[in-house]
Structures are given as C-alpha cells and as structure tokens.
Design an enzyme around this catalytic site. Sequence first.
Site, short mmCIF file in Angstrom:
data_model
loop_
_atom_site.label_atom_id
_atom_site.label_comp_id
_atom_site.label_asym_id
_atom_site.label_seq_id
_atom_site.Cartn_x
_atom_site.Cartn_y
_atom_site.Cartn_z
N HIS A 68 -14.13 -8.64 -50.90
CA HIS A 68 -14.32 -9.14 -49.53
C HIS A 68 -14.75 -8.01 -48.61
CE1 HIS A 68 -10.12 -7.80 -49.57
NE2 HIS A 68 -10.14 -7.76 -48.25
N HIS A 70 -13.50 -6.44 -45.97
CA HIS A 70 -12.65 -5.44 -45.30
C HIS A 70 -12.99 -4.04 -45.80
CE1 HIS A 70 -9.33 -8.39 -43.91
NE2 HIS A 70 -10.18 -8.13 -42.95
N ASP A 72 -11.27 -1.47 -46.43
CA ASP A 72 -10.50 -0.85 -47.51
C ASP A 72 -10.92 -1.41 -48.87
OD1 ASP A 72 -9.32 -3.29 -46.86
OD2 ASP A 72 -7.34 -2.70 -47.53
N HIS A 73 -11.90 -2.31 -48.86
CA HIS A 73 -12.44 -2.84 -50.12
C HIS A 73 -13.94 -2.57 -50.28
CE1 HIS A 73 -8.79 -5.08 -51.36
NE2 HIS A 73 -8.53 -4.90 -50.08
N HIS A 157 -7.76 -15.52 -47.38
CA HIS A 157 -7.69 -14.18 -46.79
C HIS A 157 -8.65 -13.98 -45.61
CE1 HIS A 157 -6.52 -10.03 -46.49
NE2 HIS A 157 -7.75 -9.62 -46.70
N ASP A 178 -7.80 -9.27 -52.19
CA ASP A 178 -6.73 -9.76 -51.32
C ASP A 178 -6.84 -11.27 -51.27
OD1 ASP A 178 -6.16 -7.16 -50.91
OD2 ASP A 178 -6.88 -7.06 -48.84
N GLU A 203 -3.28 -8.23 -56.22
CA GLU A 203 -2.76 -7.43 -55.10
C GLU A 203 -1.28 -7.74 -54.95
OE1 GLU A 203 -2.12 -8.31 -51.40
OE2 GLU A 203 -3.29 -10.14 -51.12
N HIS A 414 -2.62 -2.51 -55.01
CA HIS A 414 -2.63 -2.77 -53.57
C HIS A 414 -1.22 -3.11 -53.08
CE1 HIS A 414 -3.97 -4.40 -49.69
NE2 HIS A 414 -5.15 -3.91 -49.92
#
Lengths: 715, 822
Positions: A68, A70, A72-73, A157, A178, A203, A414
């Site tokens: 996705h 975000h 942090d991904h 998410h 996530d 996660e 995660h």
Amino acid sequence: MPEIRVTPLGAGQDVGRSCILVSIAGKNVMLDCGMHMGFNDDRRFPDFSYITRNGRLTDFLDCVIISHFHLDHCGALPYFSEMVGYDGPIYMTHPTQAICPILLEDYRKVAVDKKGEANFFTSQMIKDCMKKVVAVHLHQTVQVDDELEIKAYYAGHVLGAAMFQIRVGAESVVYTGDYNMTPDRHLGAAWIDKCRPNLLITESTYATTIRDSKRCRERDFLKKVHETVERGGKVLIPVFALGRAQELCILLETFWERMNLKAPIYFSTGLTEKANHYYKLFITWTNQKIRKTFVQRNMFEFKHIKAFDRAFADNPGPMVVFATPGMLHAGQSLQIFRKWAGNEKNMVIMPGYCVQGTVGHKILSGQRKLEMEGRQLLEVKMQVEYMSFSAHADAKGIMQLVRQAEPESVLLVHGEAKKMEFLKQKIEQEFRVTCYMPANGETVTLPTSPCIPVGISLGLLKREMVQGLLPDAKKPRLLHGTLIMKDSVSAWGVISEEWVRGLLRSLTCSCPTELPAGILRAGPQGAGPGRAPAALHLPRAPARHAQGAGDCHACLQPPEEVGTGPALSGPGGRGVSRQGRGSHHASPQRPEGPLRAAPSGWLRDRGVHPHPGCGPLRGPWHQGAAGLLDLPGRRAGELPHRPAQEGCAPGPQRRQLTARRPPCPLPKWRDLSFRSRTMSVPWVSLVDVEPTAGHSLHPWGQDHSGTSPRVAIFS
Amino acid sequence: MDPECSKLLPALCAVLADPRQPVADDTCLEKLLDWFKTVTEAGSSVLLLQENPCLVELLFQVLKPQDLSSGVLSFSLRLAGILAAQENCFQYLQQGELLRGLFGESGPLGRAAWTAPTVRSGWIQGLRSLAQHPSALHFLVGCGALGTIFSLQGDPSLFVASAAGQLLAHVLALCMRGQAEEHPGPQASDWPTCAQQIVDHVEESLRSADSPQVTQALNVLSTTFGHCHSPWTQALWVRLSPLVACLLEKDPVPAAHSLVDLLLSAARSPVLSADCGLWETLAQTLSHLSCTQAGPLALGVLKLQACPQTLRAQAFGVLLQPLACVLEAAAQAPGLPGLPAGTTGDSVVVDTLLSSKSACVGLLCQTLAHVELLQPMPQRPSPWPQAPLLGAAVAVLRFCNGSAAPTSDVGGRLCVILVGCVRVQRAALDFLGTLAQGLGPQELVTQVLAVLLEYLKSPDSSPTVLKKAFQAALRWLRSSPKPSGCCDMDPHSQQFLRELLPVLQKRLCSPCWEVRDSGLEFLTQLTRRWGGQAGFRHTLLASEVPELAEQLLRDPESYVRASAVNAMGQLSSQGLRATSASPEYPGGQQKSLLLDLLHILSADSEGFPRRAVMQVFTEWLRDGHAEVAEDPEQFVARVLQVASQDLDWEVRAQGLELALVFLAQTLGQPASYCPCTMAPPEVAPPGRLAQALQALCRVRLFEFAFRALFDCDRPVAQKSCDLLLFLRARAAPCGNPQDAGSSPNVASAEAALQRWRAGQQGQPQEDLEPEAVMAVLRSVDLEGLRGALAESSDHVEKSPRSLLQDMLATVGTLVENEADCY
C-alpha cells in the site's frame, strides 16, 4: 530441496521501514520497500547491501511487491529503483500506483525543501520508478514469469491496500501488508480465501490488543471536537494527505450534518480535490455503502468541508482544520499549530503516531514549552489529545485472518518483539502451526516438498480422452498408471527413500507440446486433511494458450498419508502431526501436496481442486509407490472437509495397490510402478526423460521452455 | 558537552537503567549513540566520564542481572565501545573491570538476553569501536572474545554474522599494524597471538567440508585484502592460497560467490598483484567455475588495471561465451564476423543455456549486463569485438520477439525459451543502447535499427521494453555518422526516422500512460537534437506527431501532461508546431501555445505540468522564443503573477529562476550568472540601471521576490535572497536610502514587507518604484536571512538537547499501541 526463505530487512520485530525478502523455490521477491520516518540519514532506508552482495540487483530479484501507499511501505522505492539500481518489475494495485507518487513527492518536499537534504531522489526519479510499476487488480492472478505468480486480495487499511499471495510451483506465501479486519466508514474489511499457503506473513502492530469499540472512539472524538467548537475554540487535526484523513472527514461531515453545526471545517488546499479525485476513481475499493450510494451522493464530495487558505487561520471564531503533515514537523499544520498553540480554548488532536524530534512527538509526550528557531519559546496552552484511528487488525483480527487463510505456518512482522511473542504463542496453541518472528536480518527457512516436472505421454492422454471423454469440471476424474524413475538423479541430490517420498509429495506434471495448450490443468494447493493426493485435470476445453515452462502441471501426493497418517483433528480439521513442520525436510507428516495449475490459474479460476477423498497409494517404497491422478472439481476457496465426493470411487478401495515390475527396458531405472486393484488400464509410469539421456522417451519429454521433465507418465 | 545536556543526562541514564521504564523508540537510542560518537570524537572520553559519572553508573547497572530491555543492553555495549575507543578511557573503564563484565562471559553473553539479535549486534559493534589500540587486543584475547566472534560468524542474523566477519578482519589488521614494516614471514611463530588465532581459525574453516564455514573464512579474507594493503597481507596470502586453491579441486566448488570476491579483492591489492600464483589461481578458477559463477570473476579480471594479457584473454573468452553460443545458434549463413579467437560456444555453456528457462535467462541477462558495464571502460579489451557483439545483441532480441529463424537445434530451443521474455529484452536493449558508443558495419547497424523498429512496433512490447527501445533508438540516432559537408542526418537514419514516426504516432495514443510519456520524452530529445535540420523537420511535420503531442497537453495523466509541455515547448522553440507558420505550412493559423501553457500554469491541478511550464517559459525567455520576444515584459509580468500564487514551491522557485533570467537580460548580465558565486557582478551604468529597475518594477518582479523572501518553503526564500543580493550588488550606486526613505511609496513597500514577513497576503498600496525598492532592499538584512535559511527547518528538533528532552518526556507517557505508525 525447494524451500521458502524469509529475511526481513525491515519490519522484523520492528515497526517502520517494511522490507521483507522472500525466496520461494529459487525466486526472490521483495515485499514492500519502506522507509523509517525516525531517521534523517541512510538508516531511514533498509540496508540493501545484503541484496546487492548477491550480484546485480535486477538479476537477483524477480520482482518487488508494494502492499500500500504508506511511506513505511513504499518510501524507499525510488531510492531502491533509481539510485541503488533495481530495474525489474514493481507490482502494486491501481490505487496504490496512483497515490504513491503523491506521497513520495510530499516526502521529497519535506526532505529537500524543509530539511535541505542533498542527494535525495528527484521528481524525475519518482516518475521513472513509477514507470516500472505493473498495476494489478484484486483477485487477478498475475504471471510475473513462467514460474512465479502473484494475486492481490483486499486488505482494507487504506485505499488500495492489498494482501498478496505469491506462488511458485506448489509453494505459496501470503503477505498481508497492513490490514484491517473491521470495516470502517469508507473501506471494507480485509478478505482472503482459504488459500492455505505454506506461509502467512502477517503484520502484528496490535499483536496484544483487542481494540475497544470503534464507535466509542468515534464518539469520543466527536465529543471533543464539538465541545471545543461550542466554546468558540479552534481544532487542529494534523493528518497525512490521504488515508485516515478521509475517514475522519466522513465522520465529521456526517456529524455536522446531523447536528446542523455551522462552524467551518477546512482541509489543506489541494488535498481535498485530490482525495475526491482518487476516491471517485477507485470507488470500487471503498465499502459497500459508499459504492451503493455513490450514484445519488458521492460521500467524498463534502458539504461542510472546504478548502483551507493560510489566511483563514487568523479568522476569529471556531473552526476545525485538517492540515498536513501529520506529525507537525513542517508545513501548514505546524504553522497553524504555532498560531493557535497559545490559546487554551483551542485543541489539537493527533490521530496518529509521531516520531521523535517532531513537534507532534513533543506535545504528545507532554512537553508544553517548545523551543523554536532562534531560541524562541512557544508555550502550548491548547489542549492536546491523542486518538488513534489507524486501521490495523487487532489480535482478534489477526487470528481471524489466520483462520481464514489456513496457512501451514505463520510469520509475524511489523510489530514489537514482546507483543509478537505473545501472539506467536496464541497462534501456535490455537492453530497448531509453527509461528516465526524473525528480527531484521534473521532468515527463517521452511523446507517444502520438491516440485518435479513430469511428462505425460500423449497416448495416455488421448486414450483418456477417448475413454472418459472430457470431464465435467465439477466431477473428479482419474488417471492411473505406473511410476518409474531413474535410480540416480544427481541434480536432485541424493536418491533415497526420503527423497522418493518427497518427490511423490509434490510431482508436477507437464504435458507434451503436441497437446492442445491448456489441456492439463490442476487446481490450487491441496492442503489439510483429506486433501487429494494427486490431481491432473482435463478441463472441458482449453482456456488459453500455455506460456512457457511449467504450463502443464499437476502434483502427486505423499503416499504415506493414506491410511497411515495421523488422525486429523484440531481447528479446521488440521492434523496434530503438522506441528513442527518446517524443521524437517520432506516431512512425512505433511498432509497435503499442493497442486500446480498451468496455464496458471485456469482451473483455479474455475475452482477446480483436488478431491479430498482420493488418497494416494500405499506400498513399500523400496518396491515402489503409486500415484493416482484424479480430476475433481469444486469451487474456489471451498475445500470440503468431507472424506469423499460425488463421482469419486470410495477412497479406501482405490488405495489398495499392488506393486509390479514395469515393462521398462532401460537399465538403472528404479521400479516404482503400481497398480490399483480396482483399476484396469491404463498404467501410469513415471520415468526420467531427460533429453541428454538419449532414450526412446525423449521426443515427448520436453515442454515449451526447454525444461526437460525428469519423470514422465505413460501408459 | 552542552551544559544543558549535561544537566539532563543523569535523569536519562537513570531512566535507561531502570528496567521498569520502557524506552519508547530504538531510533532515540541510535541518535543518542550518534551524539556520543560526535562528543568523543571531539574531545576526551575520560573527561566526559569524569564530568558525567552517570554514564559509568549506567554501564555498571547493566552488569547487574536484571531484566533490562535488549535495546538498552545493546545501547550500553555500543556506548562502552565508543568510550573505550580511546586507550586512556579504556584503561579508566578497565579499572573497575567494567569492560570485562560487559563483554566477557559474565555479561550479557551469558544471559538470556543474548538470544536477542540486537544484543549480539550491540556486543559486536561495541567491540568494533573498542578495538582501536593494543590494549584492546590484549583484552580481546584475555576475555575470550575471539571464540565468541568466531561463533557469531555463523549467526542466524545476517547483520550479526556480517559484522562478526568484519570485526575479525579489523582485529587481524590491528594485530598486524605494528608488524607492517617488518614484513613477517608466513611462519606461525612470527605472528602475534591474536592474529595467529584468527588465521588458524580461517585455515580451519577453509579446510572444512561445511560450505557456510568456508564462506565465512573467505569473507574475512576478502575484507582483509580489500581494506588492508600492508606487506603482511602478502605473507597471509602465501600462507592461505594453497588452501584456497584446494577449494577448486572440489566439485562443485564450495562458496563460489565468496571465492570470486576473495580472488578479486586479492587481485586488486597492490601488494599481491605481482604474485604469479594469484594469476594462476585466477586462471584455474575461471576454468573451474560454472559459466554463471565465472561471469562476475571474468568481469572483475577485465576491470583490473594491471593483469597478464593471457588471463585477460581467458576472462574475455569466458565472459563472451554465452553470446558466442547465441551467435552460433542464430547464424544462418557464414560471413558475419565472429567473436575473438578462443571464444566459442562451449558445450557446457550451451547445456546451461538450454537446461532451463530460468538458467538461460539468468545467464544471458548477467552476460549482457557485464559486457555493457565493460564497454565504456578504458581498460576494456582491445580490439573490442563491436560487430559480433552487435550481432549477438540483435540475435538475442530476435529470439526474444520471435522473429529469428534459426536453422540449428540450439537456435530453435533458444527461440522457444526466450520468446516473449521481458527480462532478457530489457537487458538486451540496454546493452544495444550502450553499443551505440561504437560504430559497426552498416549492414549490422541497419539490422540494429530494424530490430529496434520491430520492438517499437510490436503490440507485445511492454511499457518498460518500449521505454528502453526508445532510449536505445535515440542513442543509435545520435551516434549515426554525419554525412560530410552536411549537418543533417545520414540517409539510413533518415529512413529509420521516416519509419519510426508513424510508430511514435501510434505510441502517443497508447492506453498506457507510461508509453505515452516515454514517447513524448523521446520526441523532446529528438527535437532538441535535430529540430534545426531540414530532413528531420520535413519528416516530422509530415506526420501527425506534433498535433498528437499538443493534444496530450490535456492528457488525464499529469506526468504525461508535463512531458507534453516539455515536448511542445521544444517543438515550438524549433518552429515545429503542427500548424505553425513555417514554410511547410504557409499562412497556417495557430492558437497561441503561450496561452495554452499559461492556462496550464494557472489551472492544472497537479504540480508536474505547472513545473514543466515554468521550465519551458524560462528556456523560452533565455533563448528569445518568438512569442516571448514580442513583449518580454508583458510575458514575464503574466508568468510571475501566476507563479507567485502557485501552491507548489517548485513552481515558485522556478518563477524566481525566470525572474533571474529576466533580471540578467535587463541589466545586461549573462543569464548564466550564478548569484551564489563569490565574485560580485559588475555594477551597471546608472542610466541603464534606472531603466532596468523601472522595467523590473513594471513586471512586479520585486513584489514577487520580496514575497518569496518570506516564503514558508525554504528553497524559495533562499533563491529569492540570492536574487535580491545579486540585484543589490549590481545596483549599489543607484540612489541613496536617505533620499527615498521618507516617501509614501517606501512606507507602503515596507508595510507590505512586514505583512509578507508575517505570512499575510496582500499587495502594497501603491506600485513599487525603483527608489523605494532599493531603499527597502538596503534595509533588509539579506546576509543574516541567508544565514538563517541555510539551517534546516528541523535543526532545533534534531539537537541533542531536544533528543534528551524528548526521551525524558516520553517516560511515563508511553501508551499502548503507540507504534501504530499511521
């Protein structure tokens, strides 16, 4: 021996910088390529040197999958592809593809503009990176190459978030990214079919938490906003451009409408339009309610929420402002915060986590006197609230997903180590599967059964078609025959009884090129109790042309399962014997042998699965073993737990086999032929037909890719 | 250390030493270590400890058997290492046996915490920092750390294992540091005990039947030879090379990848390169390894500055073997030049290529990438077999798109394996593009262009393949020889272009935005290079490409709109718009592109197209584009007005770039002047300056620049500051601040300035006049502002004091699920 290896470079007992390397049967996949917001130097990115030391990145990695948008991904993606030098394909869903560059640009802006970082990726690099993206649809099986395929599932998410199933031959891994198992106001709940992967990588952010009622949290949020506005205060809600902001907007919009409130609500200029655009464009990714009412009223066209202008911050009277960025570390949200911080009537609501060093982190940790530039002190008199609206599955949700997917083992990422430890125990107790929680840099290795190509004689297939005609896709069919294989197969390592068992656990059949393409199809992995041992499907008609190696595959089952296997018990009908799987090569207790479909996905798309009642053959292995190739049919994701199905002869009868010497004239061939008492003709033999062997079976032992089956079936 | 930090430190150490106080974030501990590193690098560690006894107390607390978090344990070990890196501090800490307690068996090593990889990693990193002086070596041997390091080489964590290997190499080099000049012999008795232990361990590992153990030993040696070029390394090589050579006798060769690394780092070492034995080992390895494993070694050998010619020839032969196989498999008729003598399609290579699809694809991609890397290098083999390489690249591409008609069995099978393989297509197109740096026989060049055209035409080509095909085509067009006495394209290229443009036309209509974008980027490059040449102009205008490019200004995808803006900007600069009033289309009416672009600048919802418009406008102004040249002042005024309102900081920054060009043109300064350079610009003559300032006022450049000076986006403010500094220096003698200081215009300007400074909107009440502007300009502390802007926006937040405050403030406020990230 094929194996699955998983090495987290980020997100191993850690949150942030998700980056997990998965190797399945020689194929290497990188799952997510995130950054850590807590660092401003190279440590923000995963340490890719552990991959580059394996040679050229593009040669080593077969693909990158982004779950996705975000950061942090996906935050390290342009760095990885344009600066480190990965030139291969990157897979993500369509919404992620659309939104990813916006967030990357935003990130670049903060790094370059605010912090003055040099040597950072440029806009052109973001574009060039996005050009390498291959967008996928939900539930679409995408063939990365002839052996590797991926499939996306809805993850909730944020818009476009997906879980991915990665499959190579008989082995498969599911990576959740996530996800959220509870639907919210604009997104649905994550869903996956009973795909029974070898490994589920999930996660575990909320590994130990059972989230309180979402309604309570929402009520609390609305109450606080309402009270502040009622007393004439201003409410600042720092958010990230896209994601949870839309959820909160819907919440406030509905509340304003219901309460007939007049105080203005603003959203950072430009972002409302962008958000609207993407939510309209990807309306199918939202929840059912929004989709249904979309024609009458687009939920993302807000009546009460207007675009914000910098000048509005000084307007008297109450207002609510959503402003970016979410951690109050720069930009508009910080400017507004500075203006409003001194008034105790005002309130700031932090809806997400803030990293150290940001103003958001400082105020959340209770600091009320903040040093700003030039040694100026900013006294924070406004109320500070933290209210988490992040959409992750809680412990119950994670357990629910494990139950839904029925994996053979689970790997947690995660999350924090201590919380993971707790969840690991829960999973192992409840599902009786092994659960791993590697730290960053640690490799988990799961041995799996070998997937061995098998040639099938054209004569056998033709005869089968003549005799049995083409099968009804919903009814099982059988092919019977003799198994023969070469005594010494050096390429596969030592030949031993263990090896033979492993071989038959997961044979992959490939048909000769003369066959109509797509005629041999197999269902997805058989797993779990009563799973059919072997399946070779003869669908009604070929669907599409086979492409390359492994296009026609089926797998045989481990014979020792039949009759000798342990009693099946436990949730989901799992056998107790499955405990500890992953620690032994070719574990004889493995109850299933996954089936490989090719042209991939054809049968799976039609829901054809091995028949659970068709057990494999039993017999002393030094004398031989037998394979049954059955042709069952069933809906996808609905593997029945019944012992037998309509159209299939009773299992026990068909399991009685007698070994006999095959009529094979070739020396050094190990006799592994069998015959069922109940079956008449034809025999099925498995023989090595490696082209270099130069024997008479050579001509039909080759598939499209030039991969020569080591084993063949003929009548 | 900052006294305020010193004040905060005891409280923080107390928190860290308290197992009941969870530390929120490991990143904080990392940053804390960064800070301690900076502090100890700048001063005495002993002094630091004496002034801050809490640090030693913290380390003593760690020794107590308590349930400290693995993060704090790891932090403490690393901190101890950083402090003990100075020998006197090492002695200071050793007085209390602190280091032995931390790194010896009584420390975390013997506790349950050791199972956490972060603790093991902290232990290794602590020792790595500590091992800087002879006392550290005695300590390592004395506390038995070497044995632990040996075992950590096989740690399940990649990070720990790798760090352990590097530590061993570091310790070995440290042991031998004093011996460097003495040139110790290979006899065991000559080596220091610690070094002896390490070398014995490496020897034992090299003899091991366990492949991972061999790998560990090879990695230690690779690091050693890679980083240390002292004479003793030669003795080490003499001692160990027989064991390395023994590895080649095994089948299969164990740890081949690490072996290659070792041999190459040894070969790069100036100490070892004279060793004939090394070259022999390299030659043997090249012949023993499989073709996939030998490829990287061959490339490494060819990159060496000095290396025997025979070895180079062998390496080149090995490297080219897969391509030789392809060439042989593709050969339909003899006649094409072959690869150098000795480079034949080895049967083993053929077997590998045909063994499986993944093996074939892997080997070909690797080979193509290796030769591509080698091609531009000065040390590449000479003569360079350009023609056969071209032939091979074309053959690979033909196998991949199914257009090859091989007559051999091998060719047939390669065809089956490679057809439709995107990965090989990408590698081969990159390779083909690189080969454009050299020439080739015309027949082959024609084939190259033909195969590129096939790829560009093919509906099966993926967007990435198309992008690479466009890039390769551009490189080949650029490399085409110019006909003598003519600046136009050569006939072959022109023919290629004639066939290419209809394809480009089709690609500009592709449903994939990536393809449309790559097509537009290609068109922009093409026009920039050949826009002035008649042949190209004629061919382009005869096609629908310019028209389509213009239509793409309204593409739904913002990246494509931005590329279309660039393409149209370039086409328009060259007079190549579809209905331009060019000789080819006399009397054609055209809608102003300027208006179109202005509309995009003011109305496009995305930043990329608006940024592209600003770049085009700046180029137009610089190059004197016809539409701009009509009335540059009006043009600049309109553009600045729109740009100043833009939400995208890059558009505003680009606006300042445009303003700078205008400024330079108006003042008669070269447009390429960089205000950041030290040398001040020449002062303009007063009369001309006054006129120029009037012009600048008319286009409202000052309003734009002053407002930008207080822009919330730092680069904009920096750029504006530079521009105004330049202007002030240029206009130094103009006017007197006292003269204009009391005029109402100055008051209005200053009021506006105050408003902008406060982040408010609004215009000055009256139009700014040059005198007022100059007065205001002198009143602003531009130098001070520039200094302030040089600091990043988070410089306060990332200070050590802020870090300590944050960590302390977090204590007790930790809530459940604080790590939800989003």
